[in-house]
Write a protein that holds these residues in place. Structure first.
Motif, PDB file in Angstrom:
ATOM      1  N   ARG A   2       0.972  -1.245  -0.016  1.00  8.99           N
ATOM      2  CA  ARG A   2      -0.017   0.049  -0.059  1.00  8.99           C
ATOM      3  C   ARG A   2       0.856   1.132  -0.068  1.00  8.99           C
ATOM      4  N   GLY A   3       2.113   1.290   0.141  1.00  9.98           N
ATOM      5  CA  GLY A   3       3.175   2.281   0.246  1.00  9.98           C
ATOM      6  C   GLY A   3       3.112   3.038   1.359  1.00  9.98           C
ATOM      7  N   GLU A   4       2.710   2.309   2.660  1.00 16.73           N
ATOM      8  CA  GLU A   4       2.507   2.818   3.983  1.00 16.73           C
ATOM      9  C   GLU A   4       4.042   2.839   4.655  1.00 16.73           C
ATOM     10  N   ILE A   5       4.704   2.072   3.946  1.00 14.58           N
ATOM     11  CA  ILE A   5       6.211   1.812   4.671  1.00 14.58           C
ATOM     12  C   ILE A   5       7.216   1.666   3.391  1.00 14.58           C
ATOM     13  N   ASP A   6       8.367   2.276   3.197  1.00 11.13           N
ATOM     14  CA  ASP A   6       8.945   1.818   2.108  1.00 11.13           C
ATOM     15  C   ASP A   6       9.727   0.721   2.118  1.00 11.13           C
ATOM     16  N   PRO A   7      10.062   0.112   1.051  1.00 11.32           N
ATOM     17  CA  PRO A   7      10.490  -1.213   1.011  1.00 11.32           C
ATOM     18  C   PRO A   7      12.049  -1.300   1.729  1.00 11.32           C
ATOM     19  N   TYR A   8      12.789   0.003   1.397  1.00 16.09           N
ATOM     20  CA  TYR A   8      14.056  -0.272   2.038  1.00 16.09           C
ATOM     21  C   TYR A   8      13.904  -0.247   3.743  1.00 16.09           C
ATOM     22  N   LYS A   9      13.061   0.607   4.161  1.00 11.56           N
ATOM     23  CA  LYS A   9      12.968   0.830   5.614  1.00 11.56           C
ATOM     24  C   LYS A   9      12.549  -0.466   6.317  1.00 11.56           C
ATOM     25  N   ALA A  10      11.452  -1.051   5.479  1.00 12.35           N
ATOM     26  CA  ALA A  10      10.946  -2.175   5.984  1.00 12.35           C
ATOM     27  C   ALA A  10      12.012  -3.488   6.141  1.00 12.35           C
ATOM     28  N   ALA A  11      12.585  -3.604   4.927  1.00 12.82           N
ATOM     29  CA  ALA A  11      13.654  -4.647   4.835  1.00 12.82           C
ATOM     30  C   ALA A  11      14.783  -4.473   6.215  1.00 12.82           C
ATOM     31  N   LEU A  12      15.198  -2.927   6.149  1.00 12.43           N
ATOM     32  CA  LEU A  12      16.249  -2.847   7.141  1.00 12.43           C
ATOM     33  C   LEU A  12      15.796  -3.168   8.428  1.00 12.43           C
ATOM     34  N   ARG A  13      14.666  -2.719   8.658  1.00  9.93           N
ATOM     35  CA  ARG A  13      13.910  -3.108  10.053  1.00  9.93           C
ATOM     36  C   ARG A  13      13.936  -4.480  10.049  1.00  9.93           C
ATOM     37  N   MET A  14      13.571  -5.335   9.293  1.00 11.67           N
ATOM     38  CA  MET A  14      13.454  -6.755   9.403  1.00 11.67           C
ATOM     39  C   MET A  14      14.841  -7.228   9.856  1.00 11.67           C
ATOM     40  N   MET A  15      15.860  -6.903   8.975  1.00 12.36           N
ATOM     41  CA  MET A  15      16.956  -7.467   9.392  1.00 12.36           C
ATOM     42  C   MET A  15      17.675  -7.022  10.650  1.00 12.36           C
ATOM     43  N   ALA A  16      17.161  -6.003  11.430  1.00  8.66           N
ATOM     44  CA  ALA A  16      17.531  -5.663  12.711  1.00  8.66           C
ATOM     45  C   ALA A  16      16.612  -6.344  13.804  1.00  8.66           C
ATOM     46  N   ASP A  17      15.806  -7.113  13.460  1.00 15.29           N
ATOM     47  CA  ASP A  17      14.743  -7.735  14.273  1.00 15.29           C
ATOM     48  C   ASP A  17      14.684  -8.981  14.384  1.00 15.29           C
ATOM     49  N   GLU A  18      15.704  -9.763  15.447  1.00 15.55           N
ATOM     50  CA  GLU A  18      15.845 -10.985  15.587  1.00 15.55           C
ATOM     51  C   GLU A  18      15.032 -12.034  15.667  1.00 15.55           C
ATOM     52  N   GLU A  19      13.873 -11.637  16.259  1.00 13.15           N
ATOM     53  CA  GLU A  19      12.817 -12.580  16.231  1.00 13.15           C
ATOM     54  C   GLU A  19      12.148 -12.983  14.770  1.00 13.15           C
ATOM     55  N   SER A  20      11.914 -11.957  13.928  1.00 21.32           N
ATOM     56  CA  SER A  20      11.773 -11.928  12.600  1.00 21.32           C
ATOM     57  C   SER A  20      12.742 -12.844  11.867  1.00 21.32           C
ATOM     58  N   LEU A  21      13.900 -12.473  12.104  1.00 16.84           N
ATOM     59  CA  LEU A  21      14.910 -13.440  11.312  1.00 16.84           C
ATOM     60  C   LEU A  21      15.001 -14.836  11.782  1.00 16.84           C
ATOM     61  N   ARG A  22      14.600 -15.108  12.990  1.00 17.82           N
ATOM     62  CA  ARG A  22      14.548 -16.412  13.623  1.00 17.82           C
ATOM     63  C   ARG A  22      13.464 -17.251  12.848  1.00 17.82           C
ATOM     64  N   VAL A  23      12.343 -16.688  12.755  1.00 17.33           N
ATOM     65  CA  VAL A  23      11.250 -17.061  12.215  1.00 17.33           C
ATOM     66  C   VAL A  23      11.336 -17.631  10.666  1.00 17.33           C
ATOM     67  N   VAL A  24      12.160 -16.628   9.863  1.00 13.33           N
ATOM     68  CA  VAL A  24      12.592 -16.897   8.601  1.00 13.33           C
ATOM     69  C   VAL A  24      13.442 -18.126   8.378  1.00 13.33           C
ATOM     70  N   LEU A  25      14.376 -18.169   9.343  1.00  7.45           N
ATOM     71  CA  LEU A  25      15.359 -19.292   9.391  1.00  7.45           C
ATOM     72  C   LEU A  25      14.650 -20.571   9.662  1.00  7.45           C
ATOM     73  N   ARG A  26      13.765 -20.468  10.449  1.00  2.63           N
ATOM     74  CA  ARG A  26      13.045 -21.762  10.886  1.00  2.63           C
ATOM     75  C   ARG A  26      12.298 -22.418   9.835  1.00  2.63           C
ATOM     76  N   THR A  27      11.799 -21.509   8.939  1.00  2.00           N
ATOM     77  CA  THR A  27      10.770 -21.885   7.928  1.00  2.00           C
ATOM     78  C   THR A  27      11.307 -22.441   6.936  1.00  2.00           C
ATOM     79  N   GLY A  28      10.705 -23.745   6.260  1.00  5.96           N
ATOM     80  CA  GLY A  28      11.086 -24.343   5.122  1.00  5.96           C
ATOM     81  C   GLY A  28      12.496 -25.232   5.439  1.00  5.96           C
ATOM     82  N   GLN A  29      12.476 -25.490   6.558  1.00  5.16           N
ATOM     83  CA  GLN A  29      14.005 -26.436   6.971  1.00  5.16           C
ATOM     84  C   GLN A  29      13.672 -27.808   6.277  1.00  5.16           C
TER      85      GLN A  29
END
Ligand SMILES: Nc1nc2c(ncn2[C@@H]2O[C@H](COP(=O)(O)OP(=O)(O)O)[C@@H](O)[C@H]2O)c(=O)[nH]1
Ligand SMILES: [Mg+2]
Length: 322
Positions: free
Chosen positions: A295-322
């Motif tokens: 929707r353009g409410e958050i810019d893709p760069y900010k969103a990506a950097l925020r996610m990279m800084a959020d350990e819990e989100s990264l943990r979710v990513v790394l646990r998925t599709g093992q």
């Protein structure tokens, strides 16, 4: 059948299981890394010979002759015919099959074609992984034939321990425009169709170009062959074995393999991380965030950097599709 069972059968010599695992790896099935890790202990025996050059140069005919020479010495052989230009296993590969049919009934020869179809863009990576499977299967020699002279072919040839570049007497223009890369990767040049006019001239031209190459201690031979009659093929195989000897004594192959192992490690990590990321997005883990981005409410760069800084989100990513 479970993947681990397929691996067991393959390692026990089952060709059907080998073919299945090759398809699995070619399609980058989620078990790819698991399979390659399971067979890794059994790798390291096979010697990989790459054969590249323009279409019609006689590569497949030469491969056929080399296979015959290797089989006469009781070596088992795997052949990978790589066609980077084709999204299908058609055209060139079909011709290759016909030319190599003398080995189709030999159960010590395993032939597989690879095209961009199924490989998800990583043709060089797929080729290397298929070579690893053939190595683990117990092949002594693996011949990789690839059509063309572009960047993909150069990448595919990175898999080879010895690279043969095949040209023909009419290749004057090819030589003038030949990518520097092709000159650099060649461990041996072959002027095939030496029954035709101009073979000696091409050889001289190549030898002159090779003099400009920085010295490595290995003198790149330029050999004349007639693949259709087999003339010069024994000398070609000799040159390959000499290059193998040279690489072993000069430590060149150790350095080559060490660099390849590091590159492979990084590639596997990248592939696993992006696969898990895609799986986690598909599984709806970050739907809310994706909506905001769309929707353009958050810019893709900010969103990506925020996610990279959020350990819990990264943990979710790394646990998925093992
Ligand atoms: N005159 C001549 N023809 C050859 C020779 N080697 C291969 N050919 C022919 O060249 C054509 C292309 O050969 P092929 O092996 O399919 O080439 P590739 O596309 O490089 O794999 C076939 O018709 C072969 O029979 C050779 O030494 N002399
Ligand atoms: Mg061919």
């Amino acid at each position: 059948m479970r993947t681990t069972e397929l691996v067991e059968r393959m390692l026990a010599g089952n060709r059907f299981a080998l073919a299945k695992l090759i398809t699995l790896v070619e399609n980058r099935h989620p078990d790819t890394a698991l399979v390659l890790s399971a067979v890794h202990q059994r790798c390291g025996h096979a010697y990989v010979i790459g054969i590249t050059g323009p279409p019609g140069a006689g590569k497949s005919t030469l491969v056929d002759r080399l296979v015959a020479a290797l089989r006469a010495q009781q070596h088992s052989v795997g052949i990978i015919a790589v066609d980077p230009s084709s999204p299908f296993s058609g055209g060139a590969v079909l011709g290759d099959r016909i030319r190599m049919q003398s080995h189709y009934l030999d159960d010590q020869v395993f032939i597989r074609s690879l095209s961009t179809r199924g490989t998800h863009g990583g043709l060089a990576r797929a080729t290397r992984n298929v070579a690893q499977l053939l190595d683990a299967f117990g092949k002594d020699f693996i011949l990789v034939e690839t059509v063309g002279v572009g960047q993909t072919e150069l990448d595919v040839m990175g898999v080879a321990d010895t690279t043969i570049v095949v040209l023909v007497p009419e290749a004057g223009d090819t030589i003038q425009t030949m990518k520097a890369g092709l000159l650099e990767i060649a461990d041996a040049f072959v002027v095939n169709k030496a029954d035709r006019e101009g073979a000696l001239r091409i050889r001289t031209e190549l030898e002159m170009m090779l003099q400009l190459r920085p010295a490595t201690g290995w003198k790149v031979p330029v050999l004349l062959t007639e693949a259709t009659t087999g003339k010069g093929v024994a000398e070609l195989l000799d040159a390959v074995l000499q290059h193998r000897q040279f690489s072993r004594t000069s430590g060149g192959s150790d350095a080559h393999r060490a660099a390849a192992r590091q590159e492979e490690f990084i590639e596997v990590l990248q592939e696993e991380i992006s696969r898990r990321l895609e799986a986690s997005l598909e599984n709806g883990h970050f739907t809310g965030l994706l909506q905001q981005i769309k929707r353009g409410e958050i810019d893709p760069y900010k969103a990506a950097l925020r996610m990279m800084a959020d350990e819990e989100s990264l943990r979710v990513v790394l646990r998925t599709g093992q």
